[in-house]
Scaffold this motif. Structure first.
Motif, PDB file in Angstrom:
ATOM      1  N   GLY A   7      49.265  40.043  33.659  1.00 58.58           N
ATOM      2  CA  GLY A   7      47.612  40.094  33.408  1.00 58.58           C
ATOM      3  C   GLY A   7      47.128  41.718  33.558  1.00 58.58           C
ATOM      4  O   GLY A   7      46.092  41.929  34.242  1.00 58.58           O
ATOM      5  N   ALA A   8      48.025  43.053  33.883  1.00 62.83           N
ATOM      6  CA  ALA A   8      47.908  44.057  34.391  1.00 62.83           C
ATOM      7  C   ALA A   8      46.867  45.091  33.533  1.00 62.83           C
ATOM      8  O   ALA A   8      46.517  45.918  33.452  1.00 62.83           O
ATOM      9  CB  ALA A   8      48.796  44.747  34.574  1.00 62.83           C
ATOM     10  N   THR A   9      45.929  44.582  32.040  1.00 65.42           N
ATOM     11  CA  THR A   9      45.774  45.460  31.044  1.00 65.42           C
ATOM     12  C   THR A   9      43.991  45.526  31.203  1.00 65.42           C
ATOM     13  O   THR A   9      43.683  46.710  31.032  1.00 65.42           O
ATOM     14  CB  THR A   9      45.458  44.983  29.708  1.00 65.42           C
ATOM     15  N   SER A  10      43.716  44.540  32.178  1.00 61.61           N
ATOM     16  CA  SER A  10      41.846  44.559  32.078  1.00 61.61           C
ATOM     17  C   SER A  10      41.965  44.179  33.695  1.00 61.61           C
ATOM     18  O   SER A  10      42.731  43.321  34.490  1.00 61.61           O
ATOM     19  CB  SER A  10      41.248  43.781  31.369  1.00 61.61           C
ATOM     20  N   GLY A  11      40.485  44.489  34.101  1.00 63.19           N
ATOM     21  CA  GLY A  11      40.114  43.556  35.447  1.00 63.19           C
ATOM     22  C   GLY A  11      40.713  44.362  36.541  1.00 63.19           C
ATOM     23  O   GLY A  11      40.701  44.829  37.043  1.00 63.19           O
ATOM     24  N   ILE A  12      40.625  42.424  37.026  1.00 57.51           N
ATOM     25  CA  ILE A  12      41.069  43.058  38.982  1.00 57.51           C
ATOM     26  C   ILE A  12      42.864  43.324  38.323  1.00 57.51           C
ATOM     27  O   ILE A  12      43.292  44.227  39.961  1.00 57.51           O
ATOM     28  CB  ILE A  12      41.565  41.473  39.535  1.00 57.51           C
ATOM     29  N   GLY A  13      43.662  42.989  37.721  1.00 55.85           N
ATOM     30  CA  GLY A  13      45.519  43.499  37.459  1.00 55.85           C
ATOM     31  C   GLY A  13      45.180  45.105  37.282  1.00 55.85           C
ATOM     32  O   GLY A  13      46.329  45.523  37.724  1.00 55.85           O
ATOM     33  N   ARG A  14      44.187  45.116  36.153  1.00 54.28           N
ATOM     34  CA  ARG A  14      44.432  46.842  35.719  1.00 54.28           C
ATOM     35  C   ARG A  14      43.859  47.820  37.501  1.00 54.28           C
ATOM     36  O   ARG A  14      45.028  49.135  37.833  1.00 54.28           O
ATOM     37  CB  ARG A  14      43.291  47.347  35.281  1.00 54.28           C
ATOM     38  N   GLU A  15      43.480  47.759  38.414  1.00 57.56           N
ATOM     39  CA  GLU A  15      42.452  47.778  39.328  1.00 57.56           C
ATOM     40  C   GLU A  15      43.581  47.787  40.452  1.00 57.56           C
ATOM     41  O   GLU A  15      43.287  48.832  41.047  1.00 57.56           O
ATOM     42  CB  GLU A  15      41.300  47.530  40.205  1.00 57.56           C
ATOM     43  N   MET A  16      44.384  46.912  40.132  1.00 62.35           N
ATOM     44  CA  MET A  16      45.741  46.839  41.485  1.00 62.35           C
ATOM     45  C   MET A  16      46.712  47.687  40.999  1.00 62.35           C
ATOM     46  O   MET A  16      47.427  48.343  42.230  1.00 62.35           O
ATOM     47  CB  MET A  16      45.904  45.306  41.549  1.00 62.35           C
ATOM     48  N   ALA A  17      47.120  47.893  39.598  1.00 61.09           N
ATOM     49  CA  ALA A  17      48.066  48.736  39.095  1.00 61.09           C
ATOM     50  C   ALA A  17      47.222  50.274  39.610  1.00 61.09           C
ATOM     51  O   ALA A  17      48.460  51.844  40.359  1.00 61.09           O
ATOM     52  CB  ALA A  17      47.899  48.933  37.529  1.00 61.09           C
ATOM     53  N   VAL A  18      46.304  50.710  39.361  1.00 64.28           N
ATOM     54  CA  VAL A  18      45.210  51.876  39.814  1.00 64.28           C
ATOM     55  C   VAL A  18      45.373  52.392  41.388  1.00 64.28           C
ATOM     56  O   VAL A  18      46.425  53.467  41.850  1.00 64.28           O
ATOM     57  CB  VAL A  18      44.023  51.801  39.832  1.00 64.28           C
ATOM     58  N   TYR A  19      45.468  51.176  41.809  1.00 60.44           N
ATOM     59  CA  TYR A  19      45.612  51.083  43.864  1.00 60.44           C
ATOM     60  C   TYR A  19      46.761  51.194  44.063  1.00 60.44           C
ATOM     61  O   TYR A  19      46.586  52.206  44.646  1.00 60.44           O
ATOM     62  CB  TYR A  19      44.544  49.956  43.832  1.00 60.44           C
ATOM     63  N   LEU A  20      47.592  50.643  43.214  1.00 60.24           N
ATOM     64  CA  LEU A  20      49.178  50.176  43.935  1.00 60.24           C
ATOM     65  C   LEU A  20      49.614  51.865  43.870  1.00 60.24           C
ATOM     66  O   LEU A  20      50.524  52.336  44.369  1.00 60.24           O
ATOM     67  CB  LEU A  20      49.976  49.326  43.478  1.00 60.24           C
ATOM     68  N   SER A  21      49.263  52.458  42.276  1.00 59.73           N
ATOM     69  CA  SER A  21      49.791  53.742  42.178  1.00 59.73           C
ATOM     70  C   SER A  21      49.649  54.624  42.225  1.00 59.73           C
ATOM     71  O   SER A  21      50.593  55.726  43.410  1.00 59.73           O
ATOM     72  CB  SER A  21      50.173  53.982  40.790  1.00 59.73           C
ATOM     73  N   GLN A  22      48.417  54.337  43.222  1.00 65.45           N
ATOM     74  CA  GLN A  22      48.040  55.491  43.902  1.00 65.45           C
ATOM     75  C   GLN A  22      48.659  55.585  45.649  1.00 65.45           C
ATOM     76  O   GLN A  22      48.649  56.997  46.265  1.00 65.45           O
ATOM     77  CB  GLN A  22      46.527  55.312  44.382  1.00 65.45           C
ATOM     78  N   LEU A  23      49.216  54.624  46.337  1.00 63.40           N
ATOM     79  CA  LEU A  23      49.304  54.241  46.941  1.00 63.40           C
ATOM     80  C   LEU A  23      51.566  54.827  47.137  1.00 63.40           C
ATOM     81  O   LEU A  23      51.722  54.787  48.427  1.00 63.40           O
ATOM     82  CB  LEU A  23      49.725  52.552  47.858  1.00 63.40           C
TER      83      LEU A  23
END
Length: 250
Positions: A7-23
């Protein structure tokens, strides 16, 4: 380090992807919208692979696991899920079964398959995204609430099994209240209280999971509501929840 997010295309999933990539995490992202996955892939600083899947389809969870099998995944985030609003007898059965396939069946399958690998390595983390609804009964969103109750109870049970086995594998449970995502549009409702930011919820969930915490409820008012619900009789709590849900109707 590598994480899988459904569920990575929007919402919480998308923001998790952004944050984990930053980490510094490499990512495997899945969702139904290939265009949105590709756009997200192009914006992230780490290595990102995508696989377009509809997790309501019977083979999709197994296809995702096969895609990830030999890629040394460190974190699984079961984020995909949605709700359907209306009286239980009025909601279309096929729509409801598709929802249950995503909210329960896919999460169950992926949790089991990745957990086996993690236990064998004695390393890995699972974050199951539930909802504060997972601690309640939800008239007018009955199947959605029931599905999140399943996620809550399954995750709590797995946590205890891991604890008894002295395993270094951890499982966490993210249980937000209302979040400003596409959930309400898909469910056909509107917010009955101010929603939380998906970015804040995502970061709270990831930070907690990486620390091995079990129950993660981002908002203080939601934590208080979940705690207080323990002391309210079930029939009264259902009646209160019905009145709250009725206000969500668009």
């Amino acid at each position: 380090m590598r994480a899988v997010i459904t569920g990575a295309t929007s919402g919480i999933g998308r923001e998790m992807a952004v944050y984990l990539s930053q980490l510094g995490y490499d990512l495997i992202l899945t969702g139904r919208n290939e265009t949105m996955l590709r756009k997200l892939q192009q914006t992230l600083p780490t290595r990102v692979e995508t696989i377009t899947l509809d997790l309501s389809e019977p083979r999709a969870p197994f296809q995702l696991y096969a895609f990830c099998k030999n890629k040394q995944v460190d974190l699984l985030v079961n984020n995909a899920g949605y709700g359907l609003f209306g009286s239980f007898d009025q909601i279309d059965l096929e729509d409801e079964l598709n929802m249950l396939n995503v909210n329960i069946r896919a999460l169950h399958i992926l949790t089991k398959l990745f957990l086996r690998d993690f236990k064998q390595r004695n390393r890995g983390r699972i974050l199951n995204v539930a909802s504060s609804a997972g601690f309640l009964t939800g008239p007018l969103l009955s199947s959605y609430y029931a599905s999140k109750n399943y996620v809550v109870r399954l995750t709590l049970a797995i946590h205890e099994e891991l604890r008894r086995a002295n395993s270094k594998v951890t499982v966490s449970l993210l249980c937000p209240g209302p979040v400003d995502t596409n959930f309400n549009n898909r469910a056909g409702v509107q917010f009955s209280m101010p929603p939380a930011s998906p970015e804040r919820v995502a970061r709270y969930g990831i930070d907690g999971a990486l620390k091995g915490k079990l129950i993660l409820i981002p908002e203080l008012r939601v934590r208080l509501g979940v705690f207080g619900s323990r002391f309210v009789p079930h029939k009264l709590l259902s009646a209160i929840t019905y009145e709250i849900q009725k206000k969500k109707l668009k």
